[in-house]
Enzyme design. Sequence first.
Site, PDB file in Angstrom:
ATOM      1  N   CYS A  21      23.709  44.299  37.406  1.00 36.37           N
ATOM      2  CA  CYS A  21      22.320  44.613  37.731  1.00 36.37           C
ATOM      3  C   CYS A  21      21.954  45.982  37.209  1.00 36.37           C
ATOM      4  O   CYS A  21      22.451  47.005  37.679  1.00 36.37           O
ATOM      5  CB  CYS A  21      22.135  44.554  39.243  1.00 36.37           C
ATOM      6  SG  CYS A  21      20.557  45.182  39.798  1.00 36.37           S
TER       7      CYS A  21
ATOM      8  N   ASP B  25      35.480  48.693  40.350  1.00 38.25           N
ATOM      9  CA  ASP B  25      35.202  50.120  40.545  1.00 38.25           C
ATOM     10  C   ASP B  25      33.756  50.482  40.246  1.00 38.25           C
ATOM     11  O   ASP B  25      33.175  51.357  40.873  1.00 38.25           O
ATOM     12  CB  ASP B  25      36.206  51.007  39.802  1.00 38.25           C
ATOM     13  CG  ASP B  25      36.174  50.831  38.304  1.00 38.25           C
ATOM     14  OD1 ASP B  25      35.867  49.703  37.859  1.00 38.25           O
ATOM     15  OD2 ASP B  25      36.461  51.802  37.589  1.00 38.25           O
TER      16      ASP B  25
ATOM     17  N   ASP C  78      41.892  42.445  36.932  1.00 38.55           N
ATOM     18  CA  ASP C  78      42.966  43.169  36.247  1.00 38.55           C
ATOM     19  C   ASP C  78      43.651  44.262  37.070  1.00 38.55           C
ATOM     20  O   ASP C  78      44.358  45.098  36.525  1.00 38.55           O
ATOM     21  CB  ASP C  78      42.571  43.652  34.843  1.00 38.55           C
ATOM     22  CG  ASP C  78      41.243  44.314  34.811  1.00 38.55           C
ATOM     23  OD1 ASP C  78      40.724  44.577  35.892  1.00 38.55           O
ATOM     24  OD2 ASP C  78      40.718  44.561  33.716  1.00 38.55           O
TER      25      ASP C  78
ATOM     26  N   GLY D 251      42.056  42.804  30.172  1.00 43.97           N
ATOM     27  CA  GLY D 251      42.421  44.141  30.626  1.00 43.97           C
ATOM     28  C   GLY D 251      42.009  45.144  29.569  1.00 43.97           C
ATOM     29  O   GLY D 251      42.794  45.533  28.720  1.00 43.97           O
TER      30      GLY D 251
ATOM     31  N   LEU E 131      57.468  18.830  47.714  1.00 45.82           N
ATOM     32  CA  LEU E 131      56.591  19.453  46.715  1.00 45.82           C
ATOM     33  C   LEU E 131      56.319  20.905  47.072  1.00 45.82           C
ATOM     34  O   LEU E 131      55.915  21.709  46.233  1.00 45.82           O
ATOM     35  CB  LEU E 131      55.301  18.650  46.505  1.00 45.82           C
ATOM     36  CG  LEU E 131      54.181  18.629  47.537  1.00 45.82           C
ATOM     37  CD1 LEU E 131      53.285  19.844  47.398  1.00 45.82           C
ATOM     38  CD2 LEU E 131      53.347  17.375  47.317  1.00 45.82           C
TER      39      LEU E 131
HETATM   40  P1  ADP Z   1      32.795  46.022  38.242  1.00 45.24           P
HETATM   41  O1  ADP Z   1      32.269  46.229  39.652  1.00 45.24           O
HETATM   42  O2  ADP Z   1      33.522  44.724  38.111  1.00 45.24           O
HETATM   43  O3  ADP Z   1      33.560  47.217  37.773  1.00 45.24           O
HETATM   44  P2  ADP Z   1      30.459  46.787  36.648  1.00 45.24           P
HETATM   45  O4  ADP Z   1      31.046  48.086  36.253  1.00 45.24           O
HETATM   46  O5  ADP Z   1      29.754  45.987  35.648  1.00 45.24           O
HETATM   47  O6  ADP Z   1      31.541  45.809  37.263  1.00 45.24           O
HETATM   48  O7  ADP Z   1      29.446  47.070  37.861  1.00 45.24           O
HETATM   49  C1  ADP Z   1      28.744  46.003  38.482  1.00 45.24           C
HETATM   50  C2  ADP Z   1      27.384  46.485  38.939  1.00 45.24           C
HETATM   51  O8  ADP Z   1      27.529  47.596  39.852  1.00 45.24           O
HETATM   52  C3  ADP Z   1      26.506  47.016  37.828  1.00 45.24           C
HETATM   53  O9  ADP Z   1      25.825  45.993  37.149  1.00 45.24           O
HETATM   54  C4  ADP Z   1      25.553  47.902  38.576  1.00 45.24           C
HETATM   55  O10 ADP Z   1      24.519  47.148  39.193  1.00 45.24           O
HETATM   56  C5  ADP Z   1      26.421  48.485  39.676  1.00 45.24           C
HETATM   57  N1  ADP Z   1      26.906  49.820  39.256  1.00 45.24           N
HETATM   58  C6  ADP Z   1      27.974  50.122  38.495  1.00 45.24           C
HETATM   59  N2  ADP Z   1      28.099  51.443  38.283  1.00 45.24           N
HETATM   60  C7  ADP Z   1      27.063  52.013  38.942  1.00 45.24           C
HETATM   61  C8  ADP Z   1      26.568  53.366  39.114  1.00 45.24           C
HETATM   62  N3  ADP Z   1      27.217  54.409  38.567  1.00 45.24           N
HETATM   63  N4  ADP Z   1      25.448  53.549  39.846  1.00 45.24           N
HETATM   64  C9  ADP Z   1      24.793  52.513  40.410  1.00 45.24           C
HETATM   65  N5  ADP Z   1      25.170  51.237  40.264  1.00 45.24           N
HETATM   66  C10 ADP Z   1      26.288  50.971  39.555  1.00 45.24           C
END
Ligand code: ADP
Length: 741
Positions: A89, A119, A166, A209, A623
């Site tokens: 998002c 993260d 991962d 990864g 099994l």
């Molecule tokens: P993951 O949670 O698997 O590491 P992403 O890094 O794509 O995946 O983060 C998922 C979503 O979390 C993003 O699309 C965004 O909406 C939100 N998000 C990630 N980083 C931030 C941030 N620094 N500030 C606000 N929202 C964030």
Amino acid sequence: MSSIDLEKLKMTGAGRAMAVLTSGGDAQGMNAAVRAVTRMGIYVGAKVYLIYEGYQGMVDGGDNIKLANWQSVSNIIQQGGTAIGSARCKAFTTREGRIAAAFNLVKKGITNLCVCGGDGSLTGANIFRCEWSSLLDELVQKGRITDTLAKQHAHLNIVGLVGSIDNDFCGTDMTIGADSALHRIMEIIDAIMTTAQSHQRTFVLEVMGRHCGYLALVSALASGADWLFIPEAPPQEGWEDRMCDRLEGSRTTGSRLNIIIIAEGAIDINGKPISSTYVKDVSVKIREEGSKLGVEAVVALMEATPDTPPCAIGLSGNQAVRLPLMECVEMTKLVQIAMDEKRFEEAIKLRGGSFENNWKIYKLLSFQKPSKVSLAVLNVGAPAAGMNAAVRSAVRLALTHGQKVYAVHDGFQGLADGKVVEMEWHSVAGWTGQGGSLLGTKRYEPQPQITTIAVVLYHFLGYAGVLQLFEARGRYDELCIPMCLIPATVSNNVPGTDFSLGADTAVNAAMEGCDKIKQSASGTKRRVFVVETMGGFCGYLATCTGIAVGADAAYIFEDPFNIQDLKTNVDHLTEKMKKDVQRGLVLRNEKCHENYTTDFIHRLYSSEGKGIFDCRVNVLGHLQQGGAPSPFDRNFGTKLGVRAIQWISERMTENFRQGRVFANSPSTACVLGLNRKVISFSPVTELKAVTDFEHRMPRVQWWFNLRPMLRMLARYQTSFCEYVPGEIEHVTRRSIMELNV
Ligand code: ADP
């Protein structure tokens, strides 16, 4: 969370509202977490909302934020991905987006948020929490909410559940989804190995990864791969030639197949990406080649105050623990920085103890070093998954220590009869992923002098056997040698360890069996399955499988039940059939009750359910031993094999007198076990006091604390279907019993 006092938690959530969302890349197991959070939330009396499509749903509001009831999360535990949707998002990364999200939460009275994601998602959650009061101020200024409403919602509590395939999050041993991802990878590697054994080939396998080599490293360890590329440990210059030499070398020693595993984000020492195509081209030159976390999340949310720092729920050994969210995010980022700055050794250390340990063991077992004592490996009882992996690593490590290694066939009888075979490095090639017991039949050596024994035991018998050998030391000098037991049984009933080899594979196999049984009724209405599990008197398999499949009950010997309990369960199932969910599943451990047999329960349910539901029986049987071992059992076996030999080598050095090994103290006959996170060696004599020999199990079993949770997550309570503020559930006899567990 060592034990859950569910009664104390009841109604702590009254008058509070919480929401759960899944964000970022989806991962297996997210559904189990959403189900557990929802049901635990309802159990503690809170209003629980499901937010669909991750942060996007929170920003958009409307139908994306729905009040949940007990059934909202029925029948999702076995599904992959996430049932409430996940999305990346962009809007949430902007303040405008977060203002919209804050507005939507305040409108529903939500001040507790549980985010399941990686993260990125957890970083976003923390930013949201830090900004919360300023977001509300802005909403008041713009006249969108009243000052009173803002004051009522002054604090937002956040708990993170780390869902990421991962395993790239510092602080937790395992992220939700990582184990399932490993299962898929191992299936693929196994398929390649079985179809390609006869071709002299090298396979290059790229696994996910981008920044973290966890999946690649553990897959390499679990498959006994010949070469590995991970971002944390780039190969030194000239690796191409060294790799080819090694592939060629293993060929000449009889290996028909080479496996090279490469993480998506693998780089060389200069930071240049190493692609799978490049590795393939290089090798071709030589031409042959994802419940308990969810419950803890709600407890943490309920206990949160404005001053408690946000936490993420992680796993430490077999326990759910709370981790400081931002410190873990920071640590995870530090790994990336260390890698960017080419401080690779530090990156491996920052990943945590288990990653570093995996890496060391992988290196140890992949390369034979030039290597006089003799050592025997012996299997006792029925096969358990992972024991071949333990034998392989034990044999190889002992060889690198310069020991002569023998395999004993046919257990203790074989040892007495001299059914002994000398083992070489390649005798155990490809053993890691194989089920059953590979200490098969071969030509026997004339009786060698064995100076130490490493026993891989299946069942309880191995423990009892070594205890007898130990007790006979006074009469036979030959038995004054170090003896080490590696617990291996599907029943998980060996004293001295929380886990036995094979138990994880068995739970997986039983779970898959139950999922298929449930699916078989998808077109049928109102059916209850009674499923019998193995385990002797030990209820571990029935309990863990029950949690994994969301069973309505799991009857076990250790948790006595009577006819009233069976009646309560029939009533519960009858009520359940009137609702949307028209399927029930009850597990029964094979020796849970002398008279309330599987057949009895089937007949009882059939009669009592007449006209309401029908009842079917399934006995899972053998099994449950599982075919191929699970990734956990492969790695656990590999590590236990290594630790056993290290321990044995130390004992041999300590007890070497007058030209021979003479070990007669209790500390030289031990069970090697995993207690929480710690590998420990417990003398067989000391374990006598904590062992129930009649029922073949430890007197105290750690997993018993999971029983109240299983009941809570399964319990069907009409009063909990729809939230009624302030209602206090009446305390049943059973839940009073739970207080005492
Ligand atoms: P993951 O949670 O698997 O590491 P992403 O890094 O794509 O995946 O983060 C998922 C979503 O979390 C993003 O699309 C965004 O909406 C939100 N998000 C990630 N980083 C931030 C941030 N620094 N500030 C606000 N929202 C964030």
